[in-house]
Design a protein around this motif. Sequence first.
Motif, PDB file in Angstrom:
ATOM      1  N   PRO A 157      16.558   6.353  38.936  1.00  0.00           N
ATOM      2  CA  PRO A 157      17.637   6.942  39.741  1.00  0.00           C
ATOM      3  C   PRO A 157      17.307   8.391  40.115  1.00  0.00           C
ATOM      4  CG  PRO A 157      18.538   5.785  37.837  1.00  0.00           C
ATOM      5  CD  PRO A 157      17.059   5.835  37.650  1.00  0.00           C
ATOM      6  N   THR A 158      17.718   8.764  41.305  1.00  0.00           N
ATOM      7  CA  THR A 158      17.402  10.113  41.795  1.00  0.00           C
ATOM      8  C   THR A 158      18.491  11.105  41.413  1.00  0.00           C
ATOM      9  OG1 THR A 158      18.545   9.832  43.910  1.00  0.00           O
ATOM     10  CG2 THR A 158      16.243   9.067  43.779  1.00  0.00           C
ATOM     11  N   PHE A 159      18.135  12.366  41.431  1.00  0.00           N
ATOM     12  CA  PHE A 159      19.123  13.397  41.123  1.00  0.00           C
ATOM     13  C   PHE A 159      20.224  13.429  42.180  1.00  0.00           C
ATOM     14  CE2 PHE A 159      20.615  17.866  41.248  1.00  0.00           C
ATOM     15  CZ  PHE A 159      21.245  17.867  40.019  1.00  0.00           C
ATOM     16  N   ALA A 160      19.887  13.115  43.423  1.00  0.00           N
ATOM     17  CA  ALA A 160      20.919  13.081  44.471  1.00  0.00           C
ATOM     18  C   ALA A 160      22.013  12.067  44.125  1.00  0.00           C
ATOM     19  CB  ALA A 160      20.292  12.757  45.823  1.00  0.00           C
ATOM     20  N   GLU A 161      21.622  10.924  43.537  1.00  0.00           N
ATOM     21  CA  GLU A 161      22.616   9.943  43.109  1.00  0.00           C
ATOM     22  C   GLU A 161      23.524  10.524  42.034  1.00  0.00           C
ATOM     23  OE1 GLU A 161      20.934   5.914  42.318  1.00  0.00           O
ATOM     24  OE2 GLU A 161      19.075   6.787  43.079  1.00  0.00           O
ATOM     25  N   HIS A 162      22.946  11.293  41.137  1.00  0.00           N
ATOM     26  CA  HIS A 162      23.731  11.931  40.085  1.00  0.00           C
ATOM     27  C   HIS A 162      24.715  12.936  40.686  1.00  0.00           C
ATOM     28  CE1 HIS A 162      24.488  15.040  36.957  1.00  0.00           C
ATOM     29  NE2 HIS A 162      24.469  14.015  36.125  1.00  0.00           N
ATOM     30  N   THR A 163      24.285  13.686  41.699  1.00  0.00           N
ATOM     31  CA  THR A 163      25.170  14.653  42.342  1.00  0.00           C
ATOM     32  C   THR A 163      26.375  13.956  42.959  1.00  0.00           C
ATOM     33  OG1 THR A 163      23.293  16.110  42.817  1.00  0.00           O
ATOM     34  CG2 THR A 163      25.292  16.449  44.114  1.00  0.00           C
ATOM     35  N   VAL A 164      26.136  12.817  43.598  1.00  0.00           N
ATOM     36  CA  VAL A 164      27.231  12.037  44.189  1.00  0.00           C
ATOM     37  C   VAL A 164      28.169  11.533  43.101  1.00  0.00           C
ATOM     38  CG1 VAL A 164      27.803   9.924  45.436  1.00  0.00           C
ATOM     39  CG2 VAL A 164      25.927  11.376  46.236  1.00  0.00           C
ATOM     40  N   GLU A 165      27.590  10.993  42.044  1.00  0.00           N
ATOM     41  CA  GLU A 165      28.402  10.443  40.954  1.00  0.00           C
ATOM     42  C   GLU A 165      29.272  11.516  40.317  1.00  0.00           C
ATOM     43  OE1 GLU A 165      27.027   9.138  36.714  1.00  0.00           O
ATOM     44  OE2 GLU A 165      26.867   7.363  38.010  1.00  0.00           O
ATOM     45  N   LEU A 166      28.686  12.697  40.118  1.00  0.00           N
ATOM     46  CA  LEU A 166      29.442  13.788  39.499  1.00  0.00           C
ATOM     47  C   LEU A 166      30.599  14.223  40.395  1.00  0.00           C
ATOM     48  CD1 LEU A 166      29.129  15.400  36.836  1.00  0.00           C
ATOM     49  CD2 LEU A 166      27.977  17.171  38.162  1.00  0.00           C
ATOM     50  N   ALA A 167      30.352  14.274  41.692  1.00  0.00           N
ATOM     51  CA  ALA A 167      31.399  14.698  42.632  1.00  0.00           C
ATOM     52  C   ALA A 167      32.542  13.706  42.704  1.00  0.00           C
ATOM     53  CB  ALA A 167      30.797  14.906  44.019  1.00  0.00           C
ATOM     54  N   GLN A 168      32.269  12.443  42.355  1.00  0.00           N
ATOM     55  CA  GLN A 168      33.296  11.396  42.429  1.00  0.00           C
ATOM     56  C   GLN A 168      34.107  11.264  41.151  1.00  0.00           C
ATOM     57  OE1 GLN A 168      30.901   7.990  43.540  1.00  0.00           O
ATOM     58  NE2 GLN A 168      31.061   8.445  45.736  1.00  0.00           N
ATOM     59  N   ARG A 169      33.785  12.074  40.152  1.00  0.00           N
ATOM     60  CA  ARG A 169      34.542  12.022  38.905  1.00  0.00           C
ATOM     61  C   ARG A 169      35.957  12.521  39.138  1.00  0.00           C
ATOM     62  NH1 ARG A 169      32.059  14.301  33.570  1.00  0.00           N
ATOM     63  NH2 ARG A 169      33.924  13.194  32.881  1.00  0.00           N
ATOM     64  N   PRO A 170      36.904  12.080  38.323  1.00  0.00           N
ATOM     65  CA  PRO A 170      38.282  12.574  38.457  1.00  0.00           C
ATOM     66  C   PRO A 170      38.345  14.082  38.235  1.00  0.00           C
ATOM     67  CG  PRO A 170      38.180  10.652  37.002  1.00  0.00           C
ATOM     68  CD  PRO A 170      36.770  11.071  37.259  1.00  0.00           C
ATOM     69  N   PRO A 171      39.345  14.741  38.792  1.00  0.00           N
ATOM     70  CA  PRO A 171      39.489  16.190  38.573  1.00  0.00           C
ATOM     71  C   PRO A 171      39.655  16.498  37.088  1.00  0.00           C
ATOM     72  CG  PRO A 171      40.938  15.420  40.334  1.00  0.00           C
ATOM     73  CD  PRO A 171      40.390  14.203  39.673  1.00  0.00           C
ATOM     74  N   ALA A 172      39.248  17.697  36.711  1.00  0.00           N
ATOM     75  CA  ALA A 172      39.391  18.112  35.320  1.00  0.00           C
ATOM     76  C   ALA A 172      40.867  18.207  34.943  1.00  0.00           C
ATOM     77  CB  ALA A 172      38.716  19.460  35.119  1.00  0.00           C
ATOM     78  N   PRO A 173      41.220  17.870  33.700  1.00  0.00           N
ATOM     79  CA  PRO A 173      42.625  17.978  33.276  1.00  0.00           C
ATOM     80  C   PRO A 173      43.078  19.438  33.229  1.00  0.00           C
ATOM     81  CG  PRO A 173      41.196  17.436  31.410  1.00  0.00           C
ATOM     82  CD  PRO A 173      40.346  17.347  32.635  1.00  0.00           C
ATOM     83  N   ASP A 174      44.379  19.622  33.186  1.00  0.00           N
ATOM     84  CA  ASP A 174      44.945  20.974  33.208  1.00  0.00           C
ATOM     85  C   ASP A 174      44.445  21.821  32.048  1.00  0.00           C
ATOM     86  OD1 ASP A 174      46.330  20.395  35.498  1.00  0.00           O
ATOM     87  OD2 ASP A 174      48.230  19.975  34.491  1.00  0.00           O
ATOM     88  N   GLU A 175      44.246  21.194  30.882  1.00  0.00           N
ATOM     89  CA  GLU A 175      43.814  21.979  29.722  1.00  0.00           C
ATOM     90  C   GLU A 175      42.436  22.611  29.956  1.00  0.00           C
ATOM     91  OE1 GLU A 175      42.037  19.771  26.311  1.00  0.00           O
ATOM     92  OE2 GLU A 175      43.019  18.031  27.219  1.00  0.00           O
ATOM     93  N   ILE A 176      41.565  21.900  30.693  1.00  0.00           N
ATOM     94  CA  ILE A 176      40.246  22.451  30.994  1.00  0.00           C
ATOM     95  C   ILE A 176      40.370  23.593  31.985  1.00  0.00           C
ATOM     96  CG2 ILE A 176      37.997  21.942  32.022  1.00  0.00           C
ATOM     97  CD1 ILE A 176      38.320  20.807  29.241  1.00  0.00           C
TER      98      ILE A 176
END
Length: 435
Positions: free
Chosen positions: A187-206
């Motif tokens: 897997p390429t790093f570009a795929e990782h960048t896409v995957e990371l961007a698609q993660r849910p927003p950080a919770p309020d505590e973070i």
Amino acid sequence: MRLTHVAHLRLPFGPLLSHDPIVSEPGARLPVSFDQARHVGFGDRPGSWMALAMRLPSPVPRDDLAAAWCAVVQAHGTLRSVFVPDDDGTPALHEVTVEAGRWTEHEVLPGQAMNDALRDVLDATCRPYARPSHRFCVIETADGPTLVIAADHAHVDMWSLLVIARDLLAALGRIGEGESPALPAVPTFAEHTVELAQRPPAPDEIRERWDHVIEAGGGAMPRFPLPLGDPTPQPERVVIRDVLDLRELADFSASASSEQVSTLALAVSAMTATTLELAGTPLRTVFPVHSRHQDRWHDSVGWFITNSVLESADTDPRACSAAVKQAIRLGSWPLADLMAPWGGMPEQPGMFAVSWLDLRRLPVRIDSAGLDAQYVGAAIRTHGVMLWFIIDDSGVHLRCRYPDTHVARASVGTWLDALVARMRELADERPDPEA
């Protein structure tokens, strides 16, 4: 494996060559990670690279070295991508094709150290906007070549350099067996960048925690707790030290186990105590954490590192263990969204960062002792303090970079001396297993 510096690197004398590949015009656009955008956004410049050097035990034909290197480049997508400034100056990342080219021999001037000649090559070719921004260099000797794998930091981290070295050795081994050097696709790093961007927003505590971190830093990331002198970028001073040998590391780890904490947590306890003693403040430092949260990324190449902040006010090892876990959690969310209120990661002169890499725990290994393998850092000007710990089968090593002012020499030197002494004392306090 030691983490050294281009000025300290042990190099033989011999012809210095680099493989000069054929690179196409920029093609399809790729996503840019938060850290890539920040790094490349500082502009095209020398000294933005990192490298790994190793020695092979016998001569290898240049054609075989080139074929093995090309196999590595074909296996890892980030090595087939280049940055181009957009119309507004922001970094854009594009795919390119990279094909075998030719060897270029670089002149080593009379009286010039091999380190300086190598540095000139890497500073010229491993820049944020170079095409490509990586280079495979070889110093030929009768006993065998010294290989230097270097790339702009936007495309690699220290784990990635191990992957590249391992894959290069594997490709050379296949060539030696009369086989194709082609490597499995990963897997390429570009795929990782896409995957990371698609993660849910950080919770309020973070988000609240980051608000606290930035506020505690006066509106920026943590600074070194002692004076550094002139806040403008200065020539760097690089210190390399062996902190614990193998026996001392075993004793240090035993001390950590007796407290039911990790070796890292006990080291944080030592850093916390040192900072409280010398500066009268808690330990506050930028703390890089990796983002290879799934096994599928273990064999990929890219910048799988993001920044967190470690805060520790209690020297109790268990409190330090909790502080490390909190820092890892803080850095486990996409930073682009979290840093938006400050227009990006806010920093100021004197930023303090501590990196911890235990090579024994990585799923990627090479025979670093047999290959005399070393991580190599570039030379830069700086106004901050960066401390790297490397733990391997020979012990604990550190490298520290700081601005070379008289004030910083005294402050950072005193802090490092006290820290190393305290870590050695903790190793001496190893519990008696028969008690």
